[in-house]
Design a protein around this motif. Structure first.
Motif, mmCIF file in Angstrom:
data_model
loop_
_atom_site.group_PDB
_atom_site.id
_atom_site.type_symbol
_atom_site.label_atom_id
_atom_site.label_comp_id
_atom_site.label_asym_id
_atom_site.label_seq_id
_atom_site.Cartn_x
_atom_site.Cartn_y
_atom_site.Cartn_z
ATOM 1 N N GLN A 108 0.839 -1.206 0.000
ATOM 2 C CA GLN A 108 0.000 0.000 0.000
ATOM 3 C C GLN A 108 0.876 1.258 0.000
ATOM 4 O O GLN A 108 0.602 2.219 -0.720
ATOM 5 C CB GLN A 108 -0.946 0.010 1.210
ATOM 6 C CG GLN A 108 -2.008 -1.067 1.184
ATOM 7 C CD GLN A 108 -2.890 -0.968 -0.060
ATOM 8 O OE1 GLN A 108 -3.236 0.117 -0.509
ATOM 9 N NE2 GLN A 108 -3.236 -2.122 -0.608
ATOM 10 N N ALA A 109 1.928 1.256 0.810
ATOM 11 C CA ALA A 109 2.819 2.413 0.865
ATOM 12 C C ALA A 109 3.501 2.621 -0.490
ATOM 13 O O ALA A 109 3.635 3.757 -0.967
ATOM 14 C CB ALA A 109 3.856 2.230 1.965
ATOM 15 N N THR A 110 3.927 1.529 -1.123
ATOM 16 C CA THR A 110 4.571 1.612 -2.430
ATOM 17 C C THR A 110 3.615 2.165 -3.476
ATOM 18 O O THR A 110 3.997 3.011 -4.299
ATOM 19 C CB THR A 110 5.086 0.220 -2.858
ATOM 20 O OG1 THR A 110 5.919 -0.295 -1.832
ATOM 21 C CG2 THR A 110 5.863 0.290 -4.153
ATOM 22 N N LYS A 111 2.384 1.714 -3.441
ATOM 23 C CA LYS A 111 1.385 2.236 -4.371
ATOM 24 C C LYS A 111 1.171 3.728 -4.146
ATOM 25 O O LYS A 111 1.070 4.508 -5.102
ATOM 26 C CB LYS A 111 0.058 1.484 -4.216
ATOM 27 C CG LYS A 111 0.074 0.096 -4.803
ATOM 28 C CD LYS A 111 -1.281 -0.583 -4.635
ATOM 29 C CE LYS A 111 -1.264 -1.983 -5.191
ATOM 30 N NZ LYS A 111 -2.550 -2.668 -4.998
ATOM 31 N N GLY A 112 1.107 4.127 -2.858
ATOM 32 C CA GLY A 112 0.944 5.556 -2.547
ATOM 33 C C GLY A 112 2.104 6.378 -3.073
ATOM 34 O O GLY A 112 1.924 7.450 -3.672
ATOM 35 N N VAL A 113 3.330 5.910 -2.878
ATOM 36 C CA VAL A 113 4.527 6.606 -3.354
ATOM 37 C C VAL A 113 4.500 6.677 -4.879
ATOM 38 O O VAL A 113 4.821 7.718 -5.479
ATOM 39 C CB VAL A 113 5.808 5.924 -2.836
ATOM 40 C CG1 VAL A 113 7.047 6.480 -3.517
ATOM 41 C CG2 VAL A 113 5.912 6.076 -1.336
ATOM 42 N N ALA A 114 4.101 5.560 -5.505
ATOM 43 C CA ALA A 114 4.047 5.536 -6.967
ATOM 44 C C ALA A 114 3.053 6.568 -7.484
ATOM 45 O O ALA A 114 3.323 7.277 -8.472
ATOM 46 C CB ALA A 114 3.673 4.143 -7.463
ATOM 47 N N GLN A 115 1.927 6.702 -6.836
ATOM 48 C CA GLN A 115 0.927 7.693 -7.256
ATOM 49 C C GLN A 115 1.465 9.108 -7.052
ATOM 50 O O GLN A 115 1.268 9.991 -7.899
ATOM 51 C CB GLN A 115 -0.381 7.496 -6.487
ATOM 52 C CG GLN A 115 -1.146 6.269 -6.910
ATOM 53 C CD GLN A 115 -2.397 6.042 -6.063
ATOM 54 O OE1 GLN A 115 -2.632 6.760 -5.098
ATOM 55 N NE2 GLN A 115 -3.177 5.031 -6.449
ATOM 56 N N GLU A 116 2.169 9.337 -5.948
ATOM 57 C CA GLU A 116 2.733 10.663 -5.705
ATOM 58 C C GLU A 116 3.796 11.002 -6.745
ATOM 59 O O GLU A 116 3.894 12.134 -7.215
ATOM 60 C CB GLU A 116 3.323 10.739 -4.298
ATOM 61 C CG GLU A 116 2.274 10.780 -3.205
ATOM 62 C CD GLU A 116 2.882 10.842 -1.823
ATOM 63 O OE1 GLU A 116 4.060 11.247 -1.685
ATOM 64 O OE2 GLU A 116 2.174 10.481 -0.871
ATOM 65 N N VAL A 117 4.623 9.995 -7.112
ATOM 66 C CA VAL A 117 5.642 10.210 -8.137
ATOM 67 C C VAL A 117 4.981 10.540 -9.472
ATOM 68 O O VAL A 117 5.440 11.443 -10.200
ATOM 69 C CB VAL A 117 6.574 8.969 -8.259
ATOM 70 C CG1 VAL A 117 7.465 9.078 -9.479
ATOM 71 C CG2 VAL A 117 7.394 8.813 -7.000
ATOM 72 N N LYS A 118 3.876 9.853 -9.804
ATOM 73 C CA LYS A 118 3.151 10.143 -11.035
ATOM 74 C C LYS A 118 2.629 11.583 -11.023
ATOM 75 O O LYS A 118 2.709 12.298 -12.019
ATOM 76 C CB LYS A 118 1.985 9.168 -11.224
ATOM 77 C CG LYS A 118 2.370 7.825 -11.727
ATOM 78 C CD LYS A 118 1.115 6.979 -11.952
ATOM 79 C CE LYS A 118 1.467 5.591 -12.374
ATOM 80 N NZ LYS A 118 0.266 4.775 -12.563
ATOM 81 N N LYS A 119 2.109 12.000 -9.886
ATOM 82 C CA LYS A 119 1.588 13.377 -9.770
ATOM 83 C C LYS A 119 2.709 14.386 -9.935
ATOM 84 O O LYS A 119 2.537 15.449 -10.549
ATOM 85 C CB LYS A 119 0.899 13.572 -8.420
ATOM 86 C CG LYS A 119 -0.443 12.909 -8.322
ATOM 87 C CD LYS A 119 -1.067 13.171 -6.955
ATOM 88 C CE LYS A 119 -2.374 12.414 -6.818
ATOM 89 N NZ LYS A 119 -2.959 12.612 -5.487
ATOM 90 N N LEU A 120 3.889 14.083 -9.388
ATOM 91 C CA LEU A 120 5.007 15.008 -9.503
ATOM 92 C C LEU A 120 5.506 15.102 -10.955
ATOM 93 O O LEU A 120 5.939 16.171 -11.390
ATOM 94 C CB LEU A 120 6.166 14.575 -8.607
ATOM 95 C CG LEU A 120 5.963 14.728 -7.095
ATOM 96 C CD1 LEU A 120 7.151 14.148 -6.349
ATOM 97 C CD2 LEU A 120 5.782 16.192 -6.729
#
Length: 122
Positions: A108-120
């Protein structure tokens, strides 16, 4: 062939086999009894077997308490080992459950980080 015919043939074969074994056994006994040296050998072996069995019974009777104590001790050791294994299995199960929960958190944390990286990147 019907099942009934097969069954009857099987019974006949079985009966013939039994008769053959009885006849063969009777012939063998007759041959053994016919020779004096064979009879003597059989008698001496039977006496030896009887003596050995008597010695075993005497040993068990004389050492009954020791044998019982050893059997109880071994039984207790086996019970302890089983309890230890049970405890180990319970601990392993709890550890596996914890690892499963932790890995789900990591996913879940990895998915969250991946989504944040996509947003950035956007």
């Amino acid at each position: 062939m019907s099942e009934q015919v097969k069954t009857e043939l099987t019974k006949k074969k079985y009966g013939s086999l039994c008769k053959g074994l009885w006849i063969g056994g009777a012939v063998a006994v007759g041959l053994v009894l016919a020779k004096k040296e064979w009879r003597t050998k059989i008698v001496s072996e039977c006496k030896h077997a009887t003596e050995s069995a008597s010695e075993a019974v005497r040993f068990i009777r004389d050492h009954r308490e020791e044998i019982t104590t050893q059997m109880k001790q071994v039984s207790n050791e086996i019970s302890e080992a089983i309890r230890g294994i049970s405890t180990d299995l319970k601990t392993m199960s709890e550890t596996v459950s914890h690892i499963k929960e932790s890995s789900e958190d990591v996913i879940q944390a990895t998915k969250g980080v991946a989504q944040e990286v996509k947003k950035l990147k956007e």
